[in-house]
Design an enzyme around this catalytic site. Structure first.
Site, PDB file in Angstrom:
ATOM      1  CD  GLN A   1      -2.719  -1.157   2.511  1.00  0.00           C
ATOM      2  OE1 GLN A   1      -2.270  -1.550   3.584  1.00  0.00           O
ATOM      3  NE2 GLN A   1      -3.939  -0.725   2.393  1.00  0.00           N
TER       4      GLN A   1
ATOM      5  CG  HIS B   1      -2.710   2.905  -2.097  1.00  0.00           C
ATOM      6  ND1 HIS B   1      -2.694   3.018  -0.725  1.00  0.00           N
ATOM      7  CD2 HIS B   1      -3.871   2.274  -2.403  1.00  0.00           C
ATOM      8  CE1 HIS B   1      -3.796   2.466  -0.233  1.00  0.00           C
ATOM      9  NE2 HIS B   1      -4.516   2.010  -1.222  1.00  0.00           N
TER      10      HIS B   1
ATOM     11  CB  CYS C   1       3.472  18.970 -24.236  1.00  0.00           C
ATOM     12  SG  CYS C   1       2.312  18.418 -22.965  1.00  0.00           S
TER      13      CYS C   1
ATOM     14  CG  ASN D   1       0.759  -4.216  12.857  1.00  0.00           C
ATOM     15  OD1 ASN D   1       1.394  -3.536  12.061  1.00  0.00           O
ATOM     16  ND2 ASN D   1      -0.264  -3.748  13.531  1.00  0.00           N
TER      17      ASN D   1
END
Ligand code: ZN
Length: 245
Positions: free
Chosen positions: A103, A121, A152, A213
């Protein structure tokens, strides 16, 4: 080595179809603040909340303010891959890791050497002209003083998914296939509260679900192994137990 990391080492040794799914916590060890955590970006104060600034409508209506915030807060040109990124690159080289789904938009998995990286993402390292589609490096964004412009005349937009924008469906479906085919799914550095992370777990049909985690997640009860410590340390220690080919 903790009992949990020892168990992770065994799982890595036994599997040849590992998929990794990572969130912001993977990059915090490279000094990139977690977008949504208490000490992350969202607790800082700006004229607008970050969710507003990082939206498609704000990008269109306040392009210069968007770019300014983006350059100052989201770009981390000096960040280097940490132990977690390097361990995952090594696992891919060993033929064990089949895909990294992330992510994060910092591009650190690619910099670490992983080939199959699915960036849900997008990536801050890719930028393109909104008029002619010409691609530009991140340096162009860093060096621009106001709105970055293509030769451009078109506006150069970072290839990151903003709020109000849809995820790239081809990346999403490749990520889902990878999770569905995995024997081992390691989820790291995410609390799994945010779409699409939470939904992704439901496609897993393999044998071992591992969660790494620092704090508890809503999925701890479903996991075969939960490791509440530094993801870089856990992966690095576990990797070192794998005999080299
Ligand atoms: Zn152009």
């Amino acid at each position: 080595m903790s009992k949990e990391v020892n168990e992770l080492a065994k799982i890595l040794q036994d599997s040849n179809y590992i998929v990794f799914f990572g969130g912001a916590g993977v990059s915090t060890e490279s000094g990139i603040p977690d977008f949504r955590s208490a000490d992350g970006l969202y607790s800082e104060s700006y004229a607008y909340p970050p969710e507003t600034i990082l939206s498609r409508s704000f990008f269109e209506s306040h392009t210069e303010e968007f770019i300014c915030f983006y350059r100052d807060k989201l770009l981390h040109p000096d960040a280097k891959p940490n132990k977690a990124h390097l361990a995952l690159a090594e696992l891919e080289k060993l033929g064990k890791l089949k895909a990294v789904i992330t992510q994060n938009v910092d591009g650190l998995h690619t910099l670490a050497g992983n080939d199959n990286v699915l960036e849900l993402h997008g990536s801050a390292l890719r930028n393109f002209c909104m008029s002619c589609n010409e691609s530009y490096s991140v340096e162009t964004i860093i060096q621009s003083t106001k709105i970055p412009r293509c030769s451009c005349g078109g506006i150069i937009k970072p290839d990151v998914v903003l709020f109000e924008e849809a995820l790239d469906q081809s990346v999403m479906s490749r990520a889902i296939s990878a999770v569905a085919d995995a024997d081992v799914l390691i989820i790291g550095g995410t609390s799994l509260n945010v779409y699409p992370a939470a939904g992704m777990v439901n496609y897993f049909r393999g044998s071992k679900l591992v969660l790494i985690n620092k704090s508890k997640t809503a999925y701890d009860g479903y996991a075969d192994l939960v490791i509440n410590e530094s993801i870089g340390k856990a992966l690095d220690e576990a990797l070192k137990t794998i005999p080299l080919p």
